[in-house]
Scaffold this motif. Structure first.
Motif, PDB file in Angstrom:
ATOM      1  N   HIS A   1      36.455 -24.316   6.921  1.00 25.14           N
ATOM      2  CA  HIS A   1      38.211 -25.321   7.786  1.00 25.14           C
ATOM      3  C   HIS A   1      39.224 -25.604   7.197  1.00 25.14           C
ATOM      4  O   HIS A   1      39.720 -25.897   7.077  1.00 25.14           O
ATOM      5  N   SER A   2      38.566 -25.872   5.348  1.00 28.74           N
ATOM      6  CA  SER A   2      39.578 -26.271   4.223  1.00 28.74           C
ATOM      7  C   SER A   2      41.000 -25.239   4.169  1.00 28.74           C
ATOM      8  O   SER A   2      41.398 -25.459   3.812  1.00 28.74           O
ATOM      9  N   LYS A   3      40.835 -23.835   5.006  1.00 33.09           N
ATOM     10  CA  LYS A   3      41.658 -23.095   4.655  1.00 33.09           C
ATOM     11  C   LYS A   3      43.216 -23.600   5.127  1.00 33.09           C
ATOM     12  O   LYS A   3      44.134 -23.393   4.546  1.00 33.09           O
ATOM     13  N   GLU A   4      43.089 -25.087   6.228  1.00 31.71           N
ATOM     14  CA  GLU A   4      44.352 -25.573   6.602  1.00 31.71           C
ATOM     15  C   GLU A   4      44.987 -26.582   5.161  1.00 31.71           C
ATOM     16  O   GLU A   4      46.557 -26.255   5.263  1.00 31.71           O
ATOM     17  N   VAL A   5      44.741 -26.270   4.277  1.00 31.61           N
ATOM     18  CA  VAL A   5      45.561 -27.073   2.916  1.00 31.61           C
ATOM     19  C   VAL A   5      45.879 -25.653   2.032  1.00 31.61           C
ATOM     20  O   VAL A   5      47.164 -26.085   1.569  1.00 31.61           O
ATOM     21  N   ILE A   6      45.870 -24.828   1.946  1.00 33.26           N
ATOM     22  CA  ILE A   6      45.844 -23.791   1.530  1.00 33.26           C
ATOM     23  C   ILE A   6      46.863 -23.046   2.676  1.00 33.26           C
ATOM     24  O   ILE A   6      48.545 -22.521   1.887  1.00 33.26           O
ATOM     25  N   ILE A   7      47.213 -23.293   4.082  1.00 30.68           N
ATOM     26  CA  ILE A   7      47.808 -22.880   4.577  1.00 30.68           C
ATOM     27  C   ILE A   7      49.603 -23.557   4.520  1.00 30.68           C
ATOM     28  O   ILE A   7      50.382 -23.252   4.211  1.00 30.68           O
ATOM     29  N   GLN A   8      49.090 -24.794   4.576  1.00 31.94           N
ATOM     30  CA  GLN A   8      50.359 -26.050   4.320  1.00 31.94           C
ATOM     31  C   GLN A   8      50.899 -25.881   2.753  1.00 31.94           C
ATOM     32  O   GLN A   8      51.908 -26.240   2.972  1.00 31.94           O
ATOM     33  N   LEU A   9      49.924 -25.113   2.077  1.00 22.59           N
ATOM     34  CA  LEU A   9      50.621 -25.418   0.246  1.00 22.59           C
ATOM     35  C   LEU A   9      51.666 -24.192   1.080  1.00 22.59           C
ATOM     36  O   LEU A   9      52.728 -23.778   0.178  1.00 22.59           O
ATOM     37  N   LEU A  10      51.457 -23.038   1.068  1.00 23.81           N
ATOM     38  CA  LEU A  10      51.962 -21.737   1.174  1.00 23.81           C
ATOM     39  C   LEU A  10      53.250 -21.850   1.652  1.00 23.81           C
ATOM     40  O   LEU A  10      53.956 -21.048   1.933  1.00 23.81           O
ATOM     41  N   LEU A  11      53.000 -22.497   2.965  1.00 24.82           N
ATOM     42  CA  LEU A  11      54.078 -22.953   4.112  1.00 24.82           C
ATOM     43  C   LEU A  11      55.496 -23.729   3.165  1.00 24.82           C
ATOM     44  O   LEU A  11      56.564 -23.526   3.307  1.00 24.82           O
ATOM     45  N   GLU A  12      54.142 -24.734   2.501  1.00 22.35           N
ATOM     46  CA  GLU A  12      55.690 -25.602   1.446  1.00 22.35           C
ATOM     47  C   GLU A  12      56.214 -24.881   0.469  1.00 22.35           C
ATOM     48  O   GLU A  12      57.691 -24.715   0.063  1.00 22.35           O
ATOM     49  N   LEU A  13      55.510 -23.941  -0.523  1.00 23.40           N
ATOM     50  CA  LEU A  13      55.560 -22.598  -1.427  1.00 23.40           C
ATOM     51  C   LEU A  13      57.221 -21.769  -0.440  1.00 23.40           C
ATOM     52  O   LEU A  13      57.997 -21.226  -1.500  1.00 23.40           O
ATOM     53  N   GLN A  14      56.769 -21.829   0.685  1.00 22.66           N
ATOM     54  CA  GLN A  14      58.015 -20.286   1.066  1.00 22.66           C
ATOM     55  C   GLN A  14      59.502 -20.920   1.291  1.00 22.66           C
ATOM     56  O   GLN A  14      59.923 -20.715   1.394  1.00 22.66           O
ATOM     57  N   SER A  15      59.315 -22.718   1.377  1.00 24.08           N
ATOM     58  CA  SER A  15      60.529 -23.280   1.626  1.00 24.08           C
ATOM     59  C   SER A  15      60.927 -24.344   0.769  1.00 24.08           C
ATOM     60  O   SER A  15      61.597 -24.183   0.606  1.00 24.08           O
ATOM     61  N   ASN A  16      60.247 -23.259  -0.460  1.00 19.69           N
ATOM     62  CA  ASN A  16      60.755 -23.874  -1.428  1.00 19.69           C
ATOM     63  C   ASN A  16      60.419 -25.126  -2.268  1.00 19.69           C
ATOM     64  O   ASN A  16      62.158 -25.763  -3.342  1.00 19.69           O
ATOM     65  N   SER A  17      59.502 -26.074  -1.868  1.00 22.50           N
ATOM     66  CA  SER A  17      59.946 -27.209  -2.229  1.00 22.50           C
ATOM     67  C   SER A  17      57.569 -27.627  -1.818  1.00 22.50           C
ATOM     68  O   SER A  17      57.843 -27.487  -0.438  1.00 22.50           O
ATOM     69  N   CYS A  18      57.824 -28.540  -3.003  1.00 20.18           N
ATOM     70  CA  CYS A  18      56.127 -28.725  -2.626  1.00 20.18           C
ATOM     71  C   CYS A  18      55.665 -29.852  -3.175  1.00 20.18           C
ATOM     72  O   CYS A  18      56.153 -29.942  -4.595  1.00 20.18           O
ATOM     73  N   SER A  19      55.378 -30.162  -2.533  1.00 19.14           N
ATOM     74  CA  SER A  19      54.862 -32.419  -3.133  1.00 19.14           C
ATOM     75  C   SER A  19      56.060 -32.524  -3.777  1.00 19.14           C
ATOM     76  O   SER A  19      55.650 -32.826  -4.804  1.00 19.14           O
ATOM     77  N   SER A  20      56.983 -32.432  -3.229  1.00 20.44           N
ATOM     78  CA  SER A  20      58.025 -32.949  -4.242  1.00 20.44           C
ATOM     79  C   SER A  20      59.000 -32.522  -5.448  1.00 20.44           C
ATOM     80  O   SER A  20      59.748 -32.935  -6.141  1.00 20.44           O
ATOM     81  N   VAL A  21      57.857 -30.799  -6.118  1.00 17.51           N
ATOM     82  CA  VAL A  21      58.516 -30.830  -6.918  1.00 17.51           C
ATOM     83  C   VAL A  21      59.512 -29.152  -6.167  1.00 17.51           C
ATOM     84  O   VAL A  21      58.986 -28.270  -5.607  1.00 17.51           O
ATOM     85  N   LYS A  22      60.818 -28.950  -6.950  1.00 14.33           N
ATOM     86  CA  LYS A  22      61.866 -28.024  -6.065  1.00 14.33           C
ATOM     87  C   LYS A  22      60.966 -26.616  -6.828  1.00 14.33           C
ATOM     88  O   LYS A  22      61.057 -26.452  -7.845  1.00 14.33           O
ATOM     89  N   THR A  23      60.903 -25.664  -6.229  1.00 19.40           N
ATOM     90  CA  THR A  23      60.137 -24.911  -6.508  1.00 19.40           C
ATOM     91  C   THR A  23      61.275 -23.385  -5.674  1.00 19.40           C
ATOM     92  O   THR A  23      62.369 -23.412  -5.077  1.00 19.40           O
ATOM     93  N   GLN A  24      61.148 -22.108  -6.394  1.00 19.06           N
ATOM     94  CA  GLN A  24      61.808 -20.662  -5.738  1.00 19.06           C
ATOM     95  C   GLN A  24      61.120 -19.711  -5.508  1.00 19.06           C
ATOM     96  O   GLN A  24      60.163 -19.378  -6.426  1.00 19.06           O
ATOM     97  N   ASN A  25      60.799 -19.530  -4.306  1.00 20.88           N
ATOM     98  CA  ASN A  25      60.005 -18.454  -4.594  1.00 20.88           C
ATOM     99  C   ASN A  25      60.270 -17.394  -4.267  1.00 20.88           C
ATOM    100  O   ASN A  25      61.227 -16.735  -3.453  1.00 20.88           O
ATOM    101  N   VAL A  26      59.836 -15.588  -5.112  1.00 18.97           N
ATOM    102  CA  VAL A  26      60.493 -14.708  -4.843  1.00 18.97           C
ATOM    103  C   VAL A  26      59.689 -13.907  -5.170  1.00 18.97           C
ATOM    104  O   VAL A  26      58.074 -13.717  -5.346  1.00 18.97           O
ATOM    105  N   LYS A  27      60.141 -12.788  -5.095  1.00 22.86           N
ATOM    106  CA  LYS A  27      59.330 -11.118  -4.839  1.00 22.86           C
ATOM    107  C   LYS A  27      58.730 -11.188  -6.245  1.00 22.86           C
ATOM    108  O   LYS A  27      59.561 -10.859  -7.177  1.00 22.86           O
ATOM    109  N   ALA A  28      57.493 -10.431  -6.724  1.00 19.65           N
ATOM    110  CA  ALA A  28      57.799  -9.755  -7.601  1.00 19.65           C
ATOM    111  C   ALA A  28      58.171  -9.090  -8.552  1.00 19.65           C
ATOM    112  O   ALA A  28      58.756  -8.923  -9.517  1.00 19.65           O
ATOM    113  N   GLU A  29      59.284  -8.560  -7.411  1.00 15.40           N
ATOM    114  CA  GLU A  29      59.882  -7.306  -8.717  1.00 15.40           C
ATOM    115  C   GLU A  29      61.485  -8.415  -9.118  1.00 15.40           C
ATOM    116  O   GLU A  29      61.538  -7.465 -10.030  1.00 15.40           O
ATOM    117  N   SER A  30      61.244  -9.516  -9.118  1.00 19.81           N
ATOM    118  CA  SER A  30      62.944  -9.672  -9.315  1.00 19.81           C
ATOM    119  C   SER A  30      61.749 -10.640 -10.409  1.00 19.81           C
ATOM    120  O   SER A  30      62.703 -11.142 -11.085  1.00 19.81           O
TER     121      SER A  30
END
Length: 985
Positions: free
Chosen positions: A575-604
């Protein structure tokens, strides 16, 4: 300046360098004596490592000036090779002690340290391991730093792969300076000179500078191969930075400031990025230590003063105040200030320190020399104390202090224009001040298999599988730790490389190229082999976000950090998978808990991420991530973790003696925050940890000092890990706390659960064991955020609800006690082992149960420790089964002297209830609680100025030594204290 002027200046400086320095250099070893003086304060003709490095700097500087202005002159070669000879002379002296480097890495015992000084004419040891404060990490660090600077300037100092391995081991040797008490630059540790080592900022800063300079540095100049490259674990630099931030502008616990700090906020270290902190530290040194003749080393420094007793190495604490205002003043530190001003191009400061120094030279044979220090003559001491800085001082006989003379000559060459600041700082260390530490972390979402990938696609989350990221390989952080353990390994020298330590996130945040293969390491908390924390989604997300924040605010590399996220099947089954899904959605949007991030593919990653190349890792077998489905190759422990049966997980972990190697990391985080850790229930000094220890040693302490409750040892380990994370993430939660006690944390946690869920303490403990690790972490964090309130709530839980307490009669008969007892603690221990009790002891306890709800004897968090009053309804006063039950509880108390205190408390309660037949306690009487309050009350009566929480070990030791009657008095006071005020009215 024309060539003629330059040549005149070169000749003049060569004459000075030759007379003052080169003339003293040993023709065989290349080493320099600190001075030619032999005085009551020591034999200065030995070759100190620190003095040698500083003394040769002017020769190095002049060699660079000749290289620039007269490259074909024979002096260019002589000067350069004189530097090489000295630096290699020190290298040979240290390499002869390679066995000590190896021993110290394992023991961290000061007696195993490299020697701080050697014989000038042989390079061999001159004093024994226990005859000097050899552990001076600033000196070793200075040497390592200048190897890098001098090599970068064009010198060739390291010749062979064996020497490269030795320098790599010197890096390991200084890598944990941030948490290692040493004797420091003044060789004596604590200012009382009792030889007590302490963490010194001047050592930490110099080590940080050396580590930064050596990170990725090639000791074979102009070589494109990797064999000469030195590797530094990035976390050691990050922790050094944290220690400096926490300690500065102080030098250590015993020194509120120290002129030695000039060497780390300025040349040569430039170890502090924060401009404001650099200025604050410099200002404090000048305001508190600067005089007319130089700077004092530190306040209340009696070294070489007119009233110092030179026949003793140490002072008594009461003597220190006698040195106030008459501390020796050292011109040396004006040379640091002048050189720093030149490097900063601060013209005003340059003039100030240049003018001050010009008045301090003593001319000898036509040469201007700087003495070691100036003292207040004995006859002028009273006048100086009455009016500081008013009296004329005289120089001591150590003339010159070559170290000081060298730094001045280096400054003079810059002032004259034959040397530039870039020349003596080719690595641009000075640009470290004001350096920005912010970045945008790269994130890469990688899933365990195709099934996980498809599952996530249903949430519009795009990922790559472990197979899809190839040719990159993915590994857990534990594999990187194995690689680090091989760096510098050299069988000929008997060197093993680095200790096997956790590779923290700042270390795994680089892409690693190992023998040409790209390796992506996941942060350490993803490793399921490590501990059960990785199976708690909420805690894993908390740690991952914390890693992002740290990387975003503490990154110094040119390219970006990569913090990969591994999605396992089991993360999405709960049931706690929601916290994982929410985190991954934030990472994909390049912003996580007010931290600016850059989501990339491994080849880059090869293009964008900071990388580290390590070749020749000696054919080590590394374990690539292998995917197992749930149920395959899973042991009982892991299956319990996957199903989130946390109580069972903890019980199995304790039963199988599982521990997390990261616990020693957590301890270091606590120590870096200038805190101590008290393990288990024992309040003895032995249970307090104030220096780094290996994980196995910490676990041993936990086993020794924890009780026998279900999973208590596992829970204690868990709390240490949580404390380490919290003290790093939110240090403000622990303001004004000196010692963090795991048992206090457990008591507060149990009290919180008891209050929230209306459970007895024993049931609340069992309920706590069912909490997920994140639940315990979050509750612990809540408790520390409202610490005073939570302590108050716990105390309220301990209070009695009482009937018939008006006019409580506490004038009970004093207990009889044996005569001629010299040691009551020892007496209690012996009596407890014999086990003699009064004839009516069990009958009296049966009667106590008529006047209270129950008794809890022994472990207050075990439901088995309670004897309820309902037992009197089903037994008679003399039943054997009742006596056996009481005896069983008393025998469960492992510590004899504490068992005897329980018996004495029961005997006091018997008398108290007999004197007050109408008294009725509506709660359980918990003996642990009563005894604890009695100890506190006793301590505070005698030590009102000493906070009980900071002296619990001493308080308990003192209580054990009280007489029977004194203990009884404190028990009665504790009983009265725990009765609610309204019940007494």
């Amino acid at each position: 300046m024309n060539n003629e002027d330059i040549n005149i200046l070169l000749d003049k400086n060569f004459d000075s360098v030759n007379k003052i320095i080169l003339s003293r250099q040993d023709p065989i070893t290349g080493l320099l004596p600190a001075s030619t003086a032999i005085t009551a304060h020591g034999d200065y003709t030995d070759a100190w490592v620190r003095d040698n490095v500083y003394s040769i700097l002017s020769v190095w500087g002049l060699s660079l000036a000749y290289k620039k202005h007269a490259p074909e002159h024979y002096r260019t070669h002589i000067l350069k090779q004189s530097v090489v000879k000295l630096m290699r002379g020190l290298l040979m002296s240290m390499m002869r002690q390679a066995n000590k480097v190896e021993a110290y890495k394992i023991s961290h015992n000061p007696l195993d340290a490299l020697h701080a000084k050697y014989a000038t004419d042989t390079g061999l040891a001159v004093v024994g391991d226990d005859e000097w404060g050899h552990l001076q990490l600033d000196a070793t660090s200075l040497y390592v730093l200048m190897i890098a600077q001098m090599t970068a300037s064009g010198l060739s100092l390291i010749y062979t792969l064996d020497e490269v391995d030795f320098v790599q081991n010197l890096v390991h040797y200084i890598s944990r300076t941030y948490s290692t008490p040493d004797f420091g630059i003044w060789e004596r540790g604590n200012k009382i000179n009792h030889g007590t080592a302490e963490i010194n900022c001047s050592s930490v800063g110099m080590a940080k500078a050396a580590l930064e300079a050596m990170s990725g540095f090639n000791l074979f100049p102009n070589s494109k191969s990797q064999e000469g490259v030195i590797h530094v674990v990035a976390n050691d630099i990050a922790r050094s930075r944290a220690t400096l931030k926490g300690l500065l502008p102080r030098e250590s616990d015993s020194k509120e400031t120290d002129a030695a700090l000039l060497s780390i906020i300025g040349y040569p270290a430039y170890a502090v990025e924060d401009k404001d902190l650099v200025q604050k530290t410099r200002d404090k040194i000048i305001n508190k230590l600067a005089g007319n003749y130089g700077c004092k080393r530190f306040l209340l420094d009696g070294h070489q003063s007119s009233i110092e007793d030179a026949s003793r190495l140490h002072y008594e604490p009461s003597e220190l105040s006698e040195f106030a205002d008459i501390e020796s003043e050292w011109p040396l530190f004006f040379t640091y200030l002048l050189l720093d001003a030149l490097m900063r191009k601060d013209e005003k400061a340059i003039n100030i320190w240049k003018n001050k120094l010009e008045t301090l030279f003593i001319e000898e044979d036509g040469v201007k020399l700087l003495p070691e220090l100036f003292i207040v003559p004995l006859e002028n001491i009273e006048a100086e104390k009455a009016n500081p800085k008013s009296q004329k001082r005289i120089a001591n006989e150590n003339l010159p202090l070559v170290w000081a003379q060298s730094l001045y000559m280096l400054s003079e060459m810059i002032l004259e224009g034959i040397l530039e600041i870039n020349d003596i700082d080719p690595l641009s260390r000075r640009e470290n001040i004001g350096k920005q530490l912010t970045t945008t972390p790269l994130v890469c979402i990688i899933c365990e298999n195709d099934g996980v990938k498809e599952h996530l696609r249903g949430f519009n989350i795009e990922t790559q599988t472990l197979n899809e990221v190839k040719p990159l390989h993915c590994m857990h952080a534990s594999e990187l730790a194995k690689i680090h353990s091989l760096l510098g390994k050299n069988e000929k020298l008997g060197l093993s490389g680095r200790d096997l330590l956790t590779a923290r996130t700042v270390t795994t945040s680089r892409l690693h190229i190992l023998d040409g293969t790209g390796i992506l390491f996941f942060p350490y908390y993803f490793d399921p082999k490590a501990f059960y924390f990785g199976f708690d989604n909420n805690l894993l997300v908390e740690h991952y976000i914390s890693s992002l924040r740290f990387a975003a605010s503490s990154w110094t590399q040119e390219k970006k950090p990569i913090i990969a996220f591994l999605v396992r099947e089991d993360m999405l089954r709960d049931h706690s998978k929601e916290v994982i899904i929410q985190l991954l959605l934030e990472l994909q949007s390049n912003s996580c808990s007010s931290v600016k991030t850059q989501n990339v593919k491994a080849e880059s990653l090869l293009e964008l991420a900071q990388s580290e190349r390590i070749d020749s890792i000696k054919a080590m077998q590394l374990e690539e991530l292998v995917v197992y489905g749930v149920g395959k190759n899973k042991e009982e422990y892991e299956l319990a973790a996957i199903s989130h049966d946390w109580a069972q997980v903890r019980i199995i972990a304790q039963k199988n003696e599982k521990y997390d190697i990261r616990i020693e990391d957590a301890l270091i985080d606590i120590l870096i925050a200038q805190k101590r850790l008290a393990v288990g229930r024992a309040y003895s000094v032995d249970a307090i940890i104030s220096e780094p220890k290996k994980a196995s040693e910490i676990i041993e302490s936990i086993s020794k000092y924890c009780g026998g409750n279900n999973a208590e040892k596992a829970l204690t380990q868990e709390i240490i890990l949580h404390l380490g994370h919290l003290v790093r993430r939110e240090p403000e939660l622990f303001t004004n706390m000196l010692t963090l006690r795991t048992w206090d944390c457990i008591q507060l946690l149990v009290g919180h659960v008891s209050k929230e869920k209306s459970l007895s303490l024993g049931d609340a403990y069992e309920e706590l064991l069912k909490y997920a690790p994140y639940g315990i972490y979050d509750t612990l964090r809540f408790i520390f955020k409202s610490y005073a309130q939570e302590v108050k709530k716990l105390k309220e839980l301990e209070n009695f609800c009482v009937l018939g307490a008006k006019n409580l009669d506490t004038s009970i008969p004093k207990r009889s006690e044996p005569s001629e007892v010299n040691d009551w603690a020892l007496w209690r221990e012996k009596v407890a082992m014999i086990g003699t009790l009064s004839e009516t002891f069990y009958e009296d306890i049966w009667n106590i149960l008529k006047q209270c709800k129950g008794l809890v004897i022994g472990d207050k968090y075990s439901t088995q420790s309670r004897i309820g009053s309902e037992l009197t309804l089903e037994t008679t006063v003399g039943e054997r089964s009742f006596e056996l039950k009481i005896d069983s509880l008393l025998q469960s108390i492992a510590i004899p002297v504490y068992k005897k205190l329980n018996i004495e408390l029961i005997e006091t309660l018997i008398e108290l209830f007999l004197a007050n037949p109408k008294l009725y306690i509506q709660n359980d009487l918990i003996l642990d609680v009563l005894i604890g309050h009695a100890v506190r009350i006793s301590w505070m009566k005698e030590n009102a100025e000493k906070e009980y929480d900071d002296y619990k070990g001493e308080a308990w030791s003192a209580f054990y030594k009280l007489s029977v009657q004194e203990v009884q008095e404190n028990f009665i006071e504790a009983f009265s204290f725990l009765m609610k005020e309204e019940d007494l009215k």
